[in-house]
Design a protein around this motif. Structure first.
Motif, mmCIF file in Angstrom:
data_model
loop_
_atom_site.group_PDB
_atom_site.id
_atom_site.type_symbol
_atom_site.label_atom_id
_atom_site.label_comp_id
_atom_site.label_asym_id
_atom_site.label_seq_id
_atom_site.Cartn_x
_atom_site.Cartn_y
_atom_site.Cartn_z
ATOM 1 N N THR A 114 77.289 -13.531 -19.341
ATOM 2 C CA THR A 114 77.211 -12.160 -18.860
ATOM 3 C C THR A 114 76.155 -12.042 -17.773
ATOM 4 O OG1 THR A 114 77.916 -11.357 -21.009
ATOM 5 C CG2 THR A 114 76.830 -9.772 -19.568
ATOM 6 N N VAL A 115 76.497 -11.342 -16.706
ATOM 7 C CA VAL A 115 75.565 -11.139 -15.593
ATOM 8 C C VAL A 115 74.412 -10.264 -16.084
ATOM 9 C CG1 VAL A 115 75.270 -10.207 -13.279
ATOM 10 C CG2 VAL A 115 77.391 -11.407 -13.876
ATOM 11 N N ALA A 116 73.201 -10.814 -16.047
ATOM 12 C CA ALA A 116 72.017 -10.120 -16.556
ATOM 13 C C ALA A 116 71.169 -9.524 -15.442
ATOM 14 C CB ALA A 116 71.173 -11.079 -17.388
ATOM 15 N N TRP A 117 71.262 -10.071 -14.240
ATOM 16 C CA TRP A 117 70.458 -9.560 -13.135
ATOM 17 C C TRP A 117 71.221 -9.711 -11.823
ATOM 18 C CZ3 TRP A 117 69.483 -13.168 -9.412
ATOM 19 C CH2 TRP A 117 69.538 -14.513 -9.795
ATOM 20 N N THR A 118 70.939 -8.833 -10.878
ATOM 21 C CA THR A 118 71.565 -8.876 -9.555
ATOM 22 C C THR A 118 70.518 -8.572 -8.494
ATOM 23 O OG1 THR A 118 72.195 -6.551 -9.572
ATOM 24 C CG2 THR A 118 73.803 -8.106 -10.442
ATOM 25 N N ARG A 119 70.735 -9.113 -7.313
ATOM 26 C CA ARG A 119 69.897 -8.838 -6.143
ATOM 27 C C ARG A 119 70.808 -8.737 -4.923
ATOM 28 N NH1 ARG A 119 66.802 -13.298 -8.444
ATOM 29 N NH2 ARG A 119 65.170 -12.377 -9.700
ATOM 30 N N GLY A 120 70.347 -8.038 -3.911
ATOM 31 C CA GLY A 120 71.115 -7.916 -2.685
ATOM 32 C C GLY A 120 72.026 -6.712 -2.721
ATOM 33 N N PRO A 121 72.642 -6.418 -1.579
ATOM 34 C CA PRO A 121 73.514 -5.243 -1.507
ATOM 35 C C PRO A 121 74.774 -5.382 -2.356
ATOM 36 C CG PRO A 121 73.635 -6.498 0.528
ATOM 37 C CD PRO A 121 72.535 -7.106 -0.302
ATOM 38 N N GLY A 122 75.230 -6.595 -2.602
ATOM 39 C CA GLY A 122 76.405 -6.816 -3.442
ATOM 40 C C GLY A 122 77.699 -6.735 -2.672
ATOM 41 N N LEU A 123 78.749 -7.109 -3.339
ATOM 42 C CA LEU A 123 80.076 -7.054 -2.759
ATOM 43 C C LEU A 123 80.567 -5.611 -2.782
ATOM 44 C CD1 LEU A 123 81.508 -10.191 -4.550
ATOM 45 C CD2 LEU A 123 80.744 -10.038 -2.186
ATOM 46 N N PRO A 124 81.261 -5.158 -1.745
ATOM 47 C CA PRO A 124 81.726 -3.767 -1.702
ATOM 48 C C PRO A 124 82.567 -3.400 -2.924
ATOM 49 C CG PRO A 124 82.120 -4.874 0.392
ATOM 50 C CD PRO A 124 81.660 -5.920 -0.578
ATOM 51 N N ASN A 125 82.234 -2.287 -3.554
ATOM 52 C CA ASN A 125 82.973 -1.743 -4.695
ATOM 53 C C ASN A 125 83.057 -2.685 -5.888
ATOM 54 O OD1 ASN A 125 83.583 0.630 -3.197
ATOM 55 N ND2 ASN A 125 85.190 -0.536 -2.163
ATOM 56 N N GLN A 126 82.133 -3.643 -5.982
ATOM 57 C CA GLN A 126 82.154 -4.573 -7.116
ATOM 58 C C GLN A 126 80.724 -4.810 -7.595
ATOM 59 O OE1 GLN A 126 84.739 -7.995 -7.010
ATOM 60 N NE2 GLN A 126 85.616 -7.295 -5.091
ATOM 61 N N ASP A 127 80.391 -4.286 -8.761
ATOM 62 C CA ASP A 127 79.071 -4.488 -9.357
ATOM 63 C C ASP A 127 79.227 -5.429 -10.548
ATOM 64 O OD1 ASP A 127 76.533 -4.418 -10.401
ATOM 65 O OD2 ASP A 127 76.593 -2.298 -10.942
ATOM 66 N N PRO A 128 78.605 -6.604 -10.491
ATOM 67 C CA PRO A 128 78.778 -7.557 -11.578
ATOM 68 C C PRO A 128 77.895 -7.300 -12.800
ATOM 69 C CG PRO A 128 77.410 -8.517 -9.881
ATOM 70 C CD PRO A 128 77.865 -7.168 -9.370
ATOM 71 N N SER A 129 76.991 -6.337 -12.734
ATOM 72 C CA SER A 129 76.048 -6.108 -13.836
ATOM 73 C C SER A 129 76.761 -5.913 -15.166
ATOM 74 C CB SER A 129 75.198 -4.872 -13.556
ATOM 75 O OG SER A 129 74.459 -5.037 -12.374
ATOM 76 N N GLY A 130 76.368 -6.710 -16.169
ATOM 77 C CA GLY A 130 76.919 -6.585 -17.510
ATOM 78 C C GLY A 130 78.302 -7.151 -17.711
ATOM 79 N N VAL A 131 78.867 -7.774 -16.687
ATOM 80 C CA VAL A 131 80.230 -8.325 -16.769
ATOM 81 C C VAL A 131 80.168 -9.788 -17.213
ATOM 82 C CG1 VAL A 131 82.291 -8.898 -15.416
ATOM 83 C CG2 VAL A 131 81.078 -6.757 -15.001
ATOM 84 N N ARG A 132 81.068 -10.174 -18.117
ATOM 85 C CA ARG A 132 81.182 -11.590 -18.500
ATOM 86 C C ARG A 132 82.028 -12.295 -17.444
ATOM 87 N NH1 ARG A 132 82.743 -11.425 -23.670
ATOM 88 N NH2 ARG A 132 84.935 -11.295 -23.124
ATOM 89 N N VAL A 133 81.452 -13.320 -16.838
ATOM 90 C CA VAL A 133 82.142 -14.088 -15.802
ATOM 91 C C VAL A 133 82.359 -15.514 -16.283
ATOM 92 C CG1 VAL A 133 81.241 -12.679 -13.900
ATOM 93 C CG2 VAL A 133 79.974 -14.702 -14.627
#
Length: 184
Positions: A114-133
């Motif tokens: 599971t995504v626990a941390w993110t940095r940067g502007p990110g991909l448009p319309n896609q927030d990975p926070s809390g998602v199991r990848v």
């Protein structure tokens, strides 16, 4: 059943994350829970340049370090980290988390976390926070490949211990996948 077909069937079962085969004491050279219980592991980092779509020319890299008892892949430990840069080096997305499941066989490892941390502007319309990848890594000497679940389905929860086929050739870096031999 011919030996070659039998070996292929065992490998396909492991890659499909069929836990019944992985949990079977007869499929392992050491019984689960024994002092010599075998461990599957993946370690390394690598990346390359995306070659298609709207992200062509972007640089991606994946760092993975994890292990799990072969008979209990859900007891995995370790971390993953993903970085995505624009062609000019500008950070687009940088995220990571802990590995919660890992299985490996025949030079291929599949890990989810599971995504626990993110940095940067990110991909448009896609927030990975809390998602199991999911990440799939194929250790093939200096011709390793990686697959990642969000390339196919965006940032939606990947099924536990599953990902895509390793479709992306690593041009920089190297991975090592170690897995116990599973016999039929």
């Amino acid at each position: 059943m011919p030996a070659q077909v039998r070996r292929w069937a065992v490998a396909a079962t492991a890659l499909a994350m069929t836990l019944t085969t992985a949990g079977s004491a007869s499929a392992l050279s050491h019984a689960p829970g024994s002092p010599n219980q075998e461990v599957a592991s993946v370690a390394g980092s690598g990346g390359g340049t995306l070659g298609s779509g709207s992200l062509a020319g972007d640089l991606v890299s994946f760092q993975v370090r994890g292990s799990a008892p072969n008979a209990k892949p859900w007891l995995a430990g370790g971390t993953f980290e993903v970085k995505h840069l624009k062609p000019d080096g500008t950070l687009l997305s940088h995220f990571g988390g802990d590995i919660s499941c890992l299985m490996a066989s025949n030079g291929v490892a599949v890990a989810t976390g599971t995504v626990a941390w993110t940095r940067g502007p990110g991909l448009p319309n896609q927030d990975p926070s809390g998602v199991r990848v999911g990440l799939t890594i194929q250790d093939h000497g200096r011709r390793d490949q990686v697959g990642w679940s969000w390339w196919v389905s965006g940032f939606r929860d990947a099924p536990h211990c599953m990902s895509t086929a390793p479709f992306f050739p690593i041009t920089e870096g190297n991975y090592r996948v170690d897995a116990p031999h599973i016999s039929s």
